[in-house]
Design a protein around this motif. Structure first.
Motif, PDB file in Angstrom:
ATOM      1  N   LEU A  96       1.016  -1.210   0.152  1.00 23.98           N
ATOM      2  CA  LEU A  96       0.222  -0.053  -0.058  1.00 23.98           C
ATOM      3  C   LEU A  96       0.855   1.320   0.027  1.00 23.98           C
ATOM      4  CD1 LEU A  96      -2.686  -1.001   2.630  1.00 23.98           C
ATOM      5  CD2 LEU A  96      -3.135  -0.561   0.124  1.00 23.98           C
ATOM      6  N   ARG A 100       1.013   4.140  -2.894  1.00 25.34           N
ATOM      7  CA  ARG A 100       0.567   5.756  -2.512  1.00 25.34           C
ATOM      8  C   ARG A 100       1.887   6.564  -2.799  1.00 25.34           C
ATOM      9  NH1 ARG A 100      -2.204   7.573   2.811  1.00 25.34           N
ATOM     10  NH2 ARG A 100      -2.695   9.536   1.322  1.00 25.34           N
ATOM     11  N   THR A 101       2.989   6.052  -3.088  1.00 24.99           N
ATOM     12  CA  THR A 101       4.216   6.927  -3.606  1.00 24.99           C
ATOM     13  C   THR A 101       4.377   6.576  -5.005  1.00 24.99           C
ATOM     14  OG1 THR A 101       5.640   5.083  -2.891  1.00 24.99           O
ATOM     15  CG2 THR A 101       5.024   6.903  -1.187  1.00 24.99           C
ATOM     16  N   ARG A 111      -2.996   5.108  -6.649  1.00 27.17           N
ATOM     17  CA  ARG A 111      -2.833   5.859  -5.615  1.00 27.17           C
ATOM     18  C   ARG A 111      -4.226   6.158  -4.829  1.00 27.17           C
ATOM     19  NH1 ARG A 111       0.487   8.890  -8.985  1.00 27.17           N
ATOM     20  NH2 ARG A 111      -1.159  10.472  -9.393  1.00 27.17           N
ATOM     21  N   ALA A 114      -5.523   2.957  -2.736  1.00 30.07           N
ATOM     22  CA  ALA A 114      -4.466   3.129  -1.505  1.00 30.07           C
ATOM     23  C   ALA A 114      -4.729   3.950  -0.431  1.00 30.07           C
ATOM     24  CB  ALA A 114      -2.978   3.026  -1.886  1.00 30.07           C
ATOM     25  N   THR A 115      -5.147   5.225  -1.018  1.00 30.72           N
ATOM     26  CA  THR A 115      -5.725   6.109  -0.120  1.00 30.72           C
ATOM     27  C   THR A 115      -7.067   5.921   0.639  1.00 30.72           C
ATOM     28  OG1 THR A 115      -4.583   7.754  -1.382  1.00 30.72           O
ATOM     29  CG2 THR A 115      -5.977   8.900   0.126  1.00 30.72           C
ATOM     30  N   ASP A 119      -7.408   5.478   4.677  1.00 32.16           N
ATOM     31  CA  ASP A 119      -8.613   6.122   5.330  1.00 32.16           C
ATOM     32  C   ASP A 119      -9.689   5.346   5.895  1.00 32.16           C
ATOM     33  OD1 ASP A 119      -7.257   8.397   4.676  1.00 32.16           O
ATOM     34  OD2 ASP A 119      -8.305   9.108   2.923  1.00 32.16           O
ATOM     35  N   GLU A 167       0.915   3.630   6.468  1.00 31.33           N
ATOM     36  CA  GLU A 167       1.385   5.101   6.802  1.00 31.33           C
ATOM     37  C   GLU A 167       3.066   5.116   7.227  1.00 31.33           C
ATOM     38  OE1 GLU A 167      -0.742   8.047   5.852  1.00 31.33           O
ATOM     39  OE2 GLU A 167      -0.466   6.422   4.612  1.00 31.33           O
ATOM     40  N   ARG A 170       5.129   4.539   4.363  1.00 31.63           N
ATOM     41  CA  ARG A 170       5.013   5.934   3.360  1.00 31.63           C
ATOM     42  C   ARG A 170       6.016   6.917   4.006  1.00 31.63           C
ATOM     43  NH1 ARG A 170       1.533  10.512   1.991  1.00 31.63           N
ATOM     44  NH2 ARG A 170       0.254  10.257   3.980  1.00 31.63           N
TER      45      ARG A 170
END
Length: 284
Positions: A96, A100-101, A111, A114-115, A119, A167, A170
């Motif tokens: 994930l 996101r990156t 992205r 994954a976001t 959330d 997170e 990330r």
């Protein structure tokens, strides 16, 4: 002067002796103050009016010996759950974080996915996920879908924790300076090679202490699977308690969990200090 004949000066010798004396003095003061504080607290607790009732209900040695085998057997489920969930969380969380990156408009759907995932599962309480998946999905009796409570409890834990771990990963990936990527590209590495050989090794090393803290939390939260009826350490303690309403089995379960989490917490502090997180763990 050769190295073999060198000896410290008298000033340096006095300095070392002074440091040793200060260290010994500090250790002695710490030991005495700890013994005094613990002694006073112990005396106040054991001489209080309700202590005999508390001792009988929560710290019965006979009940602890009687319930220990059942609680220990239940703890084995917690340990297996921690290992399987921990490995799955690392893989899914890293995936994930990479999603996101990713850069470029072509990766926007990844992205976005994954976001939304992060959330969603960071916003839902773990207990609610356990109830929704552990009780709701088996009740549907869908074909070719597992109905084991432990399986869906593990899925709920993985979904929840992977959002947090993603997170953490990330943050580690984004902490690597852009010049590292530029230098890698200048040397002829592709984006994938740069991520694998340059970015990820640095990112994982930087976020190792937070990841280990998440694993400590996972060790404790694995006990939440008891709400589904699975016989883990907490559920086994509950069954033992129900026979005579003596709560010592809960204390036994707590001590066993502490035997798992405290060494991991100390290891986390040690790794954090080696990584340069000087505030980690105080002076312990």
């Amino acid at each position: 002067m050769s190295e073999s004949t060198w000896s410290p000066s008298s000033i340096e010798t006095d300095r070392r002796a002074f440091r040793r004396s200060r260290t010994v003095r500090s250790a002695a003061v710490s030991a005495v103050s700890t013994v005094v504080v613990l002694g006073v607290l112990g005396w106040l607790i054991t001489h209080s009016a309700g202590w005999p009732r508390v001792q009988e209900t929560f710290f019965s040695w006979d009940k602890a010996v009687e319930s220990f085998p059942a609680v220990l057997k239940g703890l084995w489920l917690n340990i297996r759950l921690m290992v399987v969930c921990g490995l799955s969380i690392l893989v899914l969380g890293l995936t994930l974080a990479i999603m996101r990156t990713l850069r470029g408009p072509i990766f926007f759907p990844l992205r976005l996915l994954a976001t939304v995932y992060v959330d969603l599962f960071r916003g839902l309480p773990l207990l609610l996920l356990l109830l929704l998946l552990g009780l709701g999905v088996p009740a549907l009796r869908l074909p070719n879908v597992p109905t084991e409570l432990v399986f869906w409890g593990a899925v709920a834990i993985i979904l929840s924790y992977s959002a947090y771990v993603a997170e953490v990963f990330r943050a580690g990936i984004e902490s690597v300076h852009p010049s590292q990527r530029a230098a890698s590209r200048a040397l002829g590495l592709s984006n994938g090679q740069t991520l694998r050989h340059v970015v990820l090794p640095q990112a994982v090393r930087r976020v190792a202490p937070p990841l280990m803290n998440d694993f400590v939390s996972l060790q404790k939260d694995s006990g939440l699977i008891a709400v589904l009826g699975a016989i883990d350490a907490i559920r086994a303690a509950q069954i033992e308690t129900a026979t005579d309403f003596n709560y010592t089995p809960y204390v036994v379960a707590g001590v066993l969990f502490l035997c798992l989490t405290i060494p991991m917490a100390r290891l986390t502090d040690r790794v954090a200090r080696k990584q340069g997180w000087h505030g980690a763990g105080g002076t312990l």
